[in-house]
Design a protein around this motif. Structure first.
Motif, short mmCIF file in Angstrom:
data_model
loop_
_atom_site.label_atom_id
_atom_site.label_comp_id
_atom_site.label_asym_id
_atom_site.label_seq_id
_atom_site.Cartn_x
_atom_site.Cartn_y
_atom_site.Cartn_z
N MET A 182 -15.31 -53.45 36.85
CA MET A 182 -15.13 -52.99 35.42
C MET A 182 -15.90 -51.59 35.58
O MET A 182 -16.97 -51.65 36.24
N PRO A 183 -15.27 -50.67 34.70
CA PRO A 183 -16.25 -49.42 34.61
C PRO A 183 -17.61 -49.56 33.96
O PRO A 183 -18.27 -48.35 33.81
N PHE A 184 -17.99 -50.59 33.56
CA PHE A 184 -19.19 -50.68 32.84
C PHE A 184 -19.65 -52.15 33.06
O PHE A 184 -18.59 -53.06 33.66
N GLU A 185 -20.89 -52.33 32.99
CA GLU A 185 -21.49 -53.81 33.10
C GLU A 185 -20.58 -54.97 32.38
O GLU A 185 -20.79 -54.88 31.12
N ALA A 186 -20.46 -56.18 32.91
CA ALA A 186 -19.65 -57.27 32.18
C ALA A 186 -20.73 -57.87 31.40
O ALA A 186 -21.89 -57.86 31.90
N ASN A 187 -20.34 -58.34 30.27
CA ASN A 187 -21.23 -58.90 29.41
C ASN A 187 -21.07 -60.71 29.35
O ASN A 187 -20.28 -60.85 29.95
N SER A 188 -21.85 -61.26 28.74
CA SER A 188 -21.65 -63.04 28.80
C SER A 188 -20.22 -63.34 28.48
O SER A 188 -19.59 -64.07 28.90
N MET A 189 -19.67 -62.52 27.46
CA MET A 189 -18.26 -62.75 26.92
C MET A 189 -17.27 -62.69 28.06
O MET A 189 -16.28 -63.42 28.04
N VAL A 190 -17.34 -61.66 28.70
CA VAL A 190 -16.40 -61.53 29.93
C VAL A 190 -16.65 -62.87 31.09
O VAL A 190 -15.84 -63.31 31.32
N TRP A 191 -17.86 -62.80 31.35
CA TRP A 191 -17.96 -64.12 32.17
C TRP A 191 -17.61 -65.54 31.72
O TRP A 191 -17.16 -66.37 32.59
N LEU A 192 -17.87 -65.65 30.49
CA LEU A 192 -17.46 -66.81 29.56
C LEU A 192 -16.10 -67.07 29.75
O LEU A 192 -15.33 -68.39 29.97
N ALA A 193 -15.07 -65.97 29.83
CA ALA A 193 -13.69 -66.07 29.75
C ALA A 193 -13.25 -66.58 31.17
O ALA A 193 -12.53 -67.41 31.52
N LEU A 194 -14.10 -66.06 32.27
CA LEU A 194 -13.86 -66.47 33.73
C LEU A 194 -14.17 -68.04 33.86
O LEU A 194 -13.57 -68.83 34.54
#
Length: 713
Positions: free
Chosen positions: A504-516
């Motif tokens: 990602m062009p910016f640091e992933a937040n917890s919401m993105v990791w939660l989706a994974l």
């Protein structure tokens, strides 16, 4: 030009002949020009002072009865420039520009007022080029002509042309400067407006009001309030409009102390009974969570203005008091104050908060009776209401009936279809949206990715993500990456999803990791799950959803020691798991259930119904899937735990409390487990009912042994 139309011509000619003869037969040997002029003035005055013409003419124009006004106008023998201008203005206000232009061409004499009215009429009717043509043809342009044209150019977004015209003006008054300031704000040119205001040779209260209102409307409420205080220190007396702008800014900040001071100014200056100020005060206090103060303002006089009532309805809804909001809406109707678009929108939002689609339907029927059934703002709220509570078909019907749909209409129906698993329909609607020329925004993008995710359309999802990322019509945000991770994860592309997160062009937040992490549970991938959970714990150590998901993944794999370890981590970090609950709103009352709950007054009937269902389910070949019993207990206990999940209790309650054959709608705060999903499909078939279950992810429509999600969620 003398005109004697119709059956009045012969009579007026006779009068004219007699009086003209009298003038010629006076003592002078030659006709007196002075006498003739006096005679003409007398004739014109006599006719124009006749109330049967002047009052009737004005009345027709005021009531938009333009053709009847023209009939009266045609009966006036000597219409002066003022009457011509009134008639032209009447045509323009009713969008009959051709008639206005024709009459303008027929005018025997034109003054600056008539020229300016014609320019304004063209602008009001959307004819910028025609307005410009008349402006450039106008002899002896005055400051009003220049200002009107500048205002029109700004209105049409022609900022550069307006600037050129402003600099060409031979003389500029304060109105011209104000028009430029207002125009800059209208076109989002905040810095240009501020710079121009600072160099104004003189300014009035309108200048200050334009600045305060413009800053507030462009998201700079703090700056607007600072300017208001500066204005007060400069000795300017604010108008009611100035105070409305300042109160609106105070509501947005929110700035309670300053707003209360403005309230004091309103009383001091005698504006207290201004209806729009009352509405602004109610909105201000509501936004500052001072509902009692808002009610006090409302109760200080009997209001007939719909804006004041709407402000109170909205205020209650914003402060988590939807029941009060609907009560005010009902009182408003009883007192004969007809609600407008905003009133209906606020009342429908309150119905949403109450989870009461039945009340929403009542409000919908009132809107139809008042002719607002196809209004875009009312329609948008109805789409959200019906979609949110399981009735997407009614939401689509409302959407189809909206007269002029806006981007919110399209986004609402696309998001609704996505949540209900109607992915193909969502994409079809998007294609129609593009064909009619509506430009998609970031919410449209979210809706499309959600539709692809819930319907397993991997290639479509990838295509949309690539298209919008490259189009750069708006900023692609973390939320969109989270949706794309969900699309990939649900389709089993976990490694590809993880790679997307890391690139990602910016640091992933917890919401993105939660989706994974959520996708890992679907596909039992422990390696990716542990890496995703590790990143979440580093970013948000108290994220209960991550602990629960990881624990459930371990439990599904029978790794009970790891389950215990995760639970110990939760306890050590003070993380509390959100209990799973389901609820039903029946006849205006909410009935909530926890797993294994026996506190409901109808518990005995509910559990008898569940026991009966267990027998019938086994007869249909149902075997409990014990991997969803997330505790290390005996098989029999696991089966019992699954049977008493909160959604099953809620369904059983509906079965014993509602007529046979009626539909059932249940809400759940967490995701429905796979075993409950399988059993509810069969329950719907056994009892012959349609069951709608909304979990934290989407809507499931169960009917005759089938779910709308196609077992893909």
């Amino acid at each position: 030009m003398l005109r004697f139309p119709g059956h009045f011509r012969s009579m007026r000619m006779s009068c004219f002949s007699v009086l003209f003869s009298f003038t010629l037969n006076s003592d002078s040997s030659k006709p007196s020009l002075k006498s003739l002029g006096s005679f003409m003035g007398l004739m014109s005055y006599a006719k124009l002072s006749d109330p049967n013409y002047k009052l009737l003419f004005s009345d027709y124009l005021r009531n938009k009865r333009v053709d009847e006004a023209r009939e009266v106008f045609d009966q006036i023998p000597y219409p002066n420039v003022y009457l011509y201008s009134m008639m032209i203005s009447g045509y323009a206000r009713n969008c009959r520009l051709d008639d206005a232009l024709k009459l303008f061409d027929e005018m025997p004499v034109r003054d600056a007022v008539s020229w300016n009215l014609m320019i304004k009429g063209c602008l009001d009717c959307g004819e910028l080029s025609m307005a410009a043509e008349i402006f450039y043809d106008m002899p002896g342009k005055n400051v009003v002509s220049w200002t009107t044209m500048i205002h029109g150019l700004m209105l049409f977004g022609e900022v550069k042309m307006a600037e050129i015209l402003f600099h060409k003006m031979p003389t500029r008054d304060v109105a011209a400067w104000n028009s430029m300031v207002h125009g800059y704000f209208s076109n989002g040119r905040v810095e240009d407006a501020v710079n121009l205001f600072e160099v104004m040779p003189c300014c009035n209260v309108i200048s200050w009001t334009s600045m305060i209102g413009g800053l507030e409307q462009n998201g700079k409420s703090n700056e607007a309030l600072s300017l208001f205080q500066k204005m007060m220190c400069s000795g300017f007396k604010p108008t009611s409009t100035t105070l409305v702008c300042a109160l609106t800014a105070s509501a947005k900040v929110p700035a309670l102390y300053l707003g209360v001071k403005i309230h004091g100014q309103i009383v001091k200056l005698g504006y207290f009974f201004d209806e729009f100020l009352s509405a602004s005060l109610i909105t201000f206090y509501a936004n500052c969570k001072q509902v009692e103060s808002a009610c006090k303002v409302f109760k200080e006089k009997l209001h007939k203005n719909v804006a004041v009532w709407t402000a109170l309805v909205t205020g209650f809804a914003l402060n988590g008091k939807p029941e009060n909001a609907l009560e005010v809406f009902r009182d408003m109707m009883k007192l004969g104050v007809l609600p407008n678009q905003s009133s209906f929108t606020s009342a429908l939002n309150a119905s949403c908060a109450l989870e009461s689609p039945d009340r929403g339907k009542e409000i919908h029927s009132v809107a139809i009776k008042l002719g607002l059934g196809t209004d875009v703002f009312v329609g948008n709220s109805l789409i959200v209401l019906y979609s949110k509570y399981g009735n997407i078909s009614d939401g689509i019907s409302v959407f189809m009936r909206i007269g002029e749909k806006n981007i919110v209409s399209w986004n609402s129906v696309i998001m609704g279809c996505a949540q209900h698993g109607c992915g193909t329909l969502a994409l079809t609607l998007f294609s129609q949206m593009m064909r009619v020329g509506v430009v998609p925004d970031e919410i449209t993008f979210t809706g499309l990715l959600s539709a692809c995710s819930h319907s397993g359309m991997l290639q479509k999802g990838k295509g949309f993500f690539k298209f919008f990322s490259e189009a750069k019509t708006f900023e692609v945000k973390r939320e969109h990456y989270s949706c794309m991770v969900d699309v990939l994860g649900r389709c089993g592309k976990l490694e590809e999803a993880e790679e997307l997160v890391r690139n990602m062009p910016f640091e992933a937040n917890s919401m993105v990791w939660l989706a994974l992490l959520g996708a890992c549970r679907n596909h039992s991938n422990l390696d990716v799950a542990e890496r995703a959970a590790k990143n979440i714990f580093e970013l948000e150590p108290h994220c209960s959803a991550a602990y629960v998901l990881l624990s459930n993944i371990y439990a599904s794999a029978n790794r009970w020691s790891d389950v215990s370890r995760v639970r110990m981590m939760m306890k050590h970090n003070g993380v509390v798991k959100q209990p799973g609950s389901s609820w039903v709103t029946l006849r205006g009352f909410r009935h909530e259930f926890l797993s294994g709950d026996r506190s409901h007054p109808l518990s005995e009937k509910i559990y008898r119904k569940l026991d009966w269902l267990r027998v019938r389910l086994k007869e249909c070949g149902y075997v409990p899937d014990q991997k969803f019993a997330l505790h290390d207990v005996e098989a029999e206990q696991k089966e019992e735990m699954l049977s008493y999940h909160s959604e099953r209790l809620a369904i059983a309650f509906c079965l014993v409390s509602t007529p046979e054959g009626s539909a059932i709608t249940v809400m759940k705060n967490l995701r429905v487990c796979g075993d409950c999903h399988s059993s509810i499909k069969l329950i719907a078939k056994i009892v012959g009912r349609n069951i709608v279950l909304r979990d934290s992810s989407r809507f499931h429509h169960f009917s005759n042994g089938i779910c709308s999600c196609g077992d893909y969620w």
